[in-house]
Scaffold this motif. Structure first.
Motif, PDB file in Angstrom:
ATOM      1  N   GLU A   1       1.174  -0.886  -0.196  1.00  0.00           N
ATOM      2  CA  GLU A   1      -0.361  -0.018   0.138  1.00  0.00           C
ATOM      3  C   GLU A   1       0.853   1.127  -0.074  1.00  0.00           C
ATOM      4  O   GLU A   1       0.678   2.331  -0.778  1.00  0.00           O
ATOM      5  N   TYR A   2       1.879   1.159   0.689  1.00  0.00           N
ATOM      6  CA  TYR A   2       2.361   2.370   0.887  1.00  0.00           C
ATOM      7  C   TYR A   2       3.713   2.346  -0.295  1.00  0.00           C
ATOM      8  O   TYR A   2       3.795   3.364  -1.380  1.00  0.00           O
ATOM      9  N   ILE A   3       4.246   1.686  -0.572  1.00  0.00           N
ATOM     10  CA  ILE A   3       5.293   1.895  -1.999  1.00  0.00           C
ATOM     11  C   ILE A   3       4.314   2.012  -3.089  1.00  0.00           C
ATOM     12  O   ILE A   3       4.975   3.026  -3.529  1.00  0.00           O
ATOM     13  N   THR A   4       3.048   1.192  -3.617  1.00  0.00           N
ATOM     14  CA  THR A   4       2.191   2.394  -4.493  1.00  0.00           C
ATOM     15  C   THR A   4       1.597   3.364  -4.387  1.00  0.00           C
ATOM     16  O   THR A   4       1.356   4.349  -5.522  1.00  0.00           O
ATOM     17  N   SER A   5       2.305   3.802  -3.248  1.00  0.00           N
ATOM     18  CA  SER A   5       1.818   5.159  -3.181  1.00  0.00           C
ATOM     19  C   SER A   5       1.716   6.482  -3.173  1.00  0.00           C
ATOM     20  O   SER A   5       2.089   7.408  -3.513  1.00  0.00           O
ATOM     21  N   GLU A   6       4.156   6.052  -2.790  1.00  0.00           N
ATOM     22  CA  GLU A   6       4.857   6.861  -2.822  1.00  0.00           C
ATOM     23  C   GLU A   6       6.334   6.550  -3.534  1.00  0.00           C
ATOM     24  O   GLU A   6       6.798   7.971  -4.070  1.00  0.00           O
ATOM     25  N   PHE A   7       6.177   5.450  -4.660  1.00  0.00           N
ATOM     26  CA  PHE A   7       6.749   5.520  -5.235  1.00  0.00           C
ATOM     27  C   PHE A   7       6.768   5.197  -6.036  1.00  0.00           C
ATOM     28  O   PHE A   7       6.057   4.694  -6.699  1.00  0.00           O
TER      29      PHE A   7
END
Length: 157
Positions: A28-34
């Motif tokens: 969830e985090y990496i697909t929204s921030e990177f």
């Protein structure tokens, strides 16, 4: 910032034959921030095999997020799929010595994060590491904007 992602030993745990603890939160985090790219044997130019493989393990809503990850193409070493003109982080459990040498030759040996799922809460540690990188970049960007604003105000006044 670009993030390269392996699957086996990073998102999937060899020991439990399921997704690693914390993998859903990490995804969830990496697909929204990177700007994410696959760097795995399951994807060499086409994301379909990676997604089909992961669909056996992850819920549908997570698979939809994983579909945002772009393909890379490489033949012998995963480093062939890396764009060395951009800042990046590479999450992998077992990079080859030859791949580490390539990173060293490009002066970016600090860009790889070796994931070890035998460590307790490993993906939470990875997530916190990535959050720190994102926060640091945001602070630098904010400081640059403030500096520009102060400079412009000094010219106007």
């Amino acid at each position: 910032m670009t993030l390269y992602l392996d699957i086996d030993g990073v998102l999937l745990d060899y020991n439990t034959d399921t997704y690693a603890e914390g993998a859903i939160e990490l995804i969830e985090y990496i697909t929204s921030e990177f700007d994410c790219y696959w760097l795995t044997t399951h994807c060499k130019g086409d994301t379909t095999p990676a997604i089909e493989y992961l669909a056996e393990y992850f819920p549908t809503e997570t698979i939809e997020k994983l579909k945002k990850i772009k393909p890379t193409y490489w033949e012998d070493l995963k480093t062939e799929g890396i764009d060395f003109d951009k800042n990046f982080i590479w999450l992998d459990d077992y990079p080859f010595q030859a791949e580490l040498s390539v990173l060293d030759n490009f002066g970016v040996s600090g860009s790889i994060y070796k994931v070890n799922l035998r460590n307790e809460n490993e993906l939470l540690t990875v997530l916190n590491y990535l959050k720190g990188i994102v926060e640091k970049r945001r602070r630098k960007r904010t400081n640059a904007i403030i500096s520009c604003f102060i400079f412009l105000m000094s010219i106007i006044l």
